[in-house]
Design an enzyme around this catalytic site. Structure first.
Site, mmCIF file in Angstrom:
data_model
loop_
_atom_site.group_PDB
_atom_site.id
_atom_site.type_symbol
_atom_site.label_atom_id
_atom_site.label_comp_id
_atom_site.label_asym_id
_atom_site.label_seq_id
_atom_site.Cartn_x
_atom_site.Cartn_y
_atom_site.Cartn_z
ATOM 1 N N GLY A 1 0.793 -1.224 0.000
ATOM 2 C CA GLY A 1 0.000 0.000 0.000
ATOM 3 C C GLY A 1 0.820 1.266 0.000
ATOM 4 O O GLY A 1 0.284 2.360 0.217
ATOM 5 N N GLU B 1 5.026 -5.938 0.663
ATOM 6 C CA GLU B 1 4.450 -6.246 -0.645
ATOM 7 C C GLU B 1 4.204 -4.985 -1.476
ATOM 8 O O GLU B 1 3.066 -4.601 -1.720
ATOM 9 C CB GLU B 1 3.136 -7.012 -0.459
ATOM 10 C CG GLU B 1 3.314 -8.353 0.246
ATOM 11 C CD GLU B 1 2.001 -8.976 0.681
ATOM 12 O OE1 GLU B 1 0.944 -8.334 0.469
ATOM 13 O OE2 GLU B 1 2.026 -10.079 1.244
ATOM 14 N N PRO B 2 5.249 -4.323 -1.948
ATOM 15 C CA PRO B 2 5.042 -3.159 -2.818
ATOM 16 C C PRO B 2 4.547 -3.579 -4.191
ATOM 17 O O PRO B 2 5.039 -4.542 -4.775
ATOM 18 C CB PRO B 2 6.433 -2.531 -2.901
ATOM 19 C CG PRO B 2 7.363 -3.692 -2.725
ATOM 20 C CD PRO B 2 6.680 -4.618 -1.748
ATOM 21 N N GLY B 3 3.579 -2.887 -4.714
ATOM 22 C CA GLY B 3 3.102 -3.115 -6.072
ATOM 23 C C GLY B 3 3.038 -1.799 -6.801
ATOM 24 O O GLY B 3 3.825 -1.515 -7.708
ATOM 25 N N ARG B 4 2.097 -0.957 -6.359
ATOM 26 C CA ARG B 4 1.952 0.385 -6.928
ATOM 27 C C ARG B 4 3.267 1.156 -6.888
ATOM 28 O O ARG B 4 3.617 1.865 -7.838
ATOM 29 C CB ARG B 4 0.881 1.135 -6.130
ATOM 30 C CG ARG B 4 0.562 2.526 -6.641
ATOM 31 C CD ARG B 4 -0.146 3.369 -5.574
ATOM 32 N NE ARG B 4 -1.198 2.645 -4.914
ATOM 33 C CZ ARG B 4 -2.498 2.715 -5.241
ATOM 34 N NH1 ARG B 4 -2.864 3.490 -6.240
ATOM 35 N NH2 ARG B 4 -3.398 2.041 -4.558
ATOM 36 N N ARG C 1 -9.743 4.296 -12.536
ATOM 37 C CA ARG C 1 -9.521 4.744 -11.164
ATOM 38 C C ARG C 1 -10.157 6.096 -10.862
ATOM 39 O O ARG C 1 -10.617 6.341 -9.742
ATOM 40 C CB ARG C 1 -8.029 4.789 -10.839
ATOM 41 C CG ARG C 1 -7.367 3.406 -10.844
ATOM 42 C CD ARG C 1 -5.939 3.468 -10.304
ATOM 43 N NE ARG C 1 -5.934 3.776 -8.881
ATOM 44 C CZ ARG C 1 -5.642 4.950 -8.363
ATOM 45 N NH1 ARG C 1 -5.319 5.983 -9.162
ATOM 46 N NH2 ARG C 1 -5.652 5.138 -7.071
ATOM 47 N N TYR D 1 -12.574 5.622 -7.918
ATOM 48 C CA TYR D 1 -12.026 6.063 -6.640
ATOM 49 C C TYR D 1 -11.941 7.578 -6.489
ATOM 50 O O TYR D 1 -11.398 8.051 -5.494
ATOM 51 C CB TYR D 1 -10.602 5.503 -6.460
ATOM 52 C CG TYR D 1 -10.498 4.014 -6.496
ATOM 53 C CD1 TYR D 1 -11.295 3.212 -5.688
ATOM 54 C CD2 TYR D 1 -9.582 3.385 -7.335
ATOM 55 C CE1 TYR D 1 -11.181 1.828 -5.721
ATOM 56 C CE2 TYR D 1 -9.461 2.010 -7.369
ATOM 57 C CZ TYR D 1 -10.268 1.233 -6.563
ATOM 58 O OH TYR D 1 -10.148 -0.123 -6.596
ATOM 59 N N CYS E 1 -19.591 6.199 -23.171
ATOM 60 C CA CYS E 1 -20.941 6.752 -22.979
ATOM 61 C C CYS E 1 -21.274 6.874 -21.506
ATOM 62 O O CYS E 1 -22.218 6.256 -20.994
ATOM 63 C CB CYS E 1 -21.966 5.875 -23.702
ATOM 64 S SG CYS E 1 -21.766 5.901 -25.490
ATOM 65 N N GLU E 2 -20.472 7.647 -20.796
ATOM 66 C CA GLU E 2 -20.658 7.928 -19.376
ATOM 67 C C GLU E 2 -20.203 9.358 -19.115
ATOM 68 O O GLU E 2 -19.101 9.732 -19.502
ATOM 69 C CB GLU E 2 -19.816 6.989 -18.506
ATOM 70 C CG GLU E 2 -20.150 5.524 -18.615
ATOM 71 C CD GLU E 2 -21.365 5.143 -17.795
ATOM 72 O OE1 GLU E 2 -21.784 5.943 -16.920
ATOM 73 O OE2 GLU E 2 -21.906 4.045 -18.029
#
Length: 467
Positions: free
Chosen positions: A275, A317-320, A361, A365, A392-393
């Site tokens: 995170g 656990e780095p991902g981003r 995202r 978010y 179409c949003e």
């Protein structure tokens, strides 16, 4: 104030942008902390890995995810070296493909997967299975069987049903599975805030406060074929300091001490999850890997000393934090529309050839992003714009507010930094859009590591009846 039912994009109108967003002195300039390490502008054209994005789009089309290999590898090494003596698991959910799995292996990191599909990518890449961790709150029997057959290094169990299911698998296969227990510590860290008590209400993990976590440990200890490694805690996303980790570590290590005194077991490992945040905009100020490592290892040592515990081997656990800054997305502008709002205000919508199908995202978010004109120098004054997609949003927004040159026009290229995490991995075929390619760049060369979808790909799954 009650939120608008149709979402933030339909709420009170403001065209001035957020308070933290300042008009740039030079609208052509990059903000270095938002971009990968090799990104630069040469005569107004954005280059990444020595490749001009104008050339990249000419060769590979747009939109495209542009993956800076040198940047990705450097961030992986920074976590490996910063957390020396610990285990670093790259969180594949951020972005995973065969090539990335091989880079992670070459840089000496472990790999965390959370589905059978991600495990299959690791297998295809030839990733050493002893260095794979398998997450997930509802792993199927088939997924558990495959994980045990392949000999993954650890399975993070998430429910009593899963413990029973995994014990059944190990008995049937005559194998042993190494497991960690995911616990909820009643702590959520989001940026600089952490709030206790309110976060037991979630689908992940065993509650420490209810006693479920301790019961899970007992159940694992009583099961044949399960080897208990330790406890796992994950407290949130986009975390910019170690405050939340300190609270979580204290509560998890209290459980360690309880397990030691009541069950007589000193658990050898502790995983504090990931995170770790990145800079999407100038309002973000993330810690680097070395600083995080110093703070987090000290927290664990101090808490263990206070409880007379042996210090467990720490994993993160780095991902981003590895994939996110290493990628930008390049789009082509299709339309520019100035819309007059109530009170005489004007919002300028810059529409591009992608959108929420390649970056959900912002819509999902309320995430913030930046962008820059990528194909030329402009002498026009800065103009507050909203970068939107082609779907179409009304909520199909990529960048809510950012300054672009006032002469931005159809045919221009616009690049959005920080799109390496959860953009391609959450991409969809909404409106039957074709998902963009991932193009790796390094030393002036580009190569496709995930190809662009084609109409044949899209229609292949359409089980049309016989004519």
């Amino acid at each position: 104030m009650r939120a608008h039912e149709a979402g933030w994009a339909h709420a009170a109108v403001s065209v001035r942008g957020p308070a933290w967003l300042r008009e740039p002195g030079d609208v052509n300039a990059l903000v270095p902390e938002l971009w990968s390490q090799t990104a630069r502008k040469v005569d107004g054209v954005l280059e990444v890995g020595g490749v001009r994005l104008t050339d990249l789009v000419e060769q590979h089309g747009s939109p495209a995810y542009v993956l800076d290999e040198a940047d990705f590898r450097a961030r992986a090494r920074a976590f490996r070296d910063g957390f020396a003596g610990c285990d670093v698991f790259y969180a594949g959910k951020a972005f995973l493909c065969t090539t990335v799995a091989r880079w992670i292996d070459e840089e000496g990191l472990n790999l965390d997967v959370c589905s059978g599909g991600e495990l299959a990518v690791a297998e295809r890449a030839g990733f050493p299975m002893k260095r794979v961790g398998f997450h997930g709150n509802n792993k199927t029997l088939a997924e558990l069987e495959r994980a045990v057959e392949l000999g993954v290094g650890r399975i993070i169990v998430d429910s009593f049903h899963e413990i029973d299911r995994l014990a059944h698998v190990t008995r049937e296969l005559g194998r042993t599975a190494r497991v960690m227990v995911r616990v909820t510590a009643g702590v959520e860290a989001h940026t600089h805030e952490y709030i206790a008590t309110a976060h037991e209400d979630q689908k992940f993990g065993f509650s420490i406060s209810s006693g479920d976590a301790l019961d899970a440990v007992r159940q694992i200890r009583a099961a044949e074929g399960l080897e208990l490694l330790g406890l796992h805690s994950h407290i949130g996303s986009q975390i910019f300091d170690s405050s939340g980790f300190e609270v979580a570590a204290r509560r998890v290590l209290e459980l360690h001490a309880q397990i030691s005194s009541e069950i007589g077991v000193q658990l050898p490992e502790l995983d504090l999850g990931g995170g770790f945040g990145i800079a999407y905009t100038t309002q973000d100020d993330p810690s680097d890997a070395a600083q995080l490592a110093t703070e987090m290892t000290k927290i664990v040592r101090d808490e263990c000393r206070a409880r007379d515990l042996e210090v467990p081997r720490l994993s993160v656990e780095p991902g981003r934090a590895i994939a996110g800054p290493a990628v930008c997305t390049v789009y082509e502008v299709g339309t520019v529309k100035a819309v007059e709002l109530d009170g005489g205000a004007v919002r300028t919508y810059v529409s591009v050839d992608g959108g929420m199908s390649d970056n959900i995202r912002t819509a999902l978010y309320d995430a913030d992003y930046s962008c820059t004109l990528a194909n030329r120098v402009s002498d026009a004054p800065a103009l507050m714009t909203r970068l939107v997609g082609k779907h179409c949003e009304a909520g199909d927004i990529v960048v809510k507010d950012e300054f672009l040159p006032g002469d931005v026009a159809p045919g221009d290229l616009v690049a959005v930094p920080g799109t390496g995490a959860y953009c391609r991995s959450m991409a969809s075929n909404y409106n039957h859009a074709l998902r963009p390619p991932v193009v790796a760049v390094k030393d002036g060369e580009s190569r496709v590591v995930v190809r662009r979808e084609t109409l044949d790909d899209l229609l292949r799954l359409d089980a049309a009846p016989e004519a």
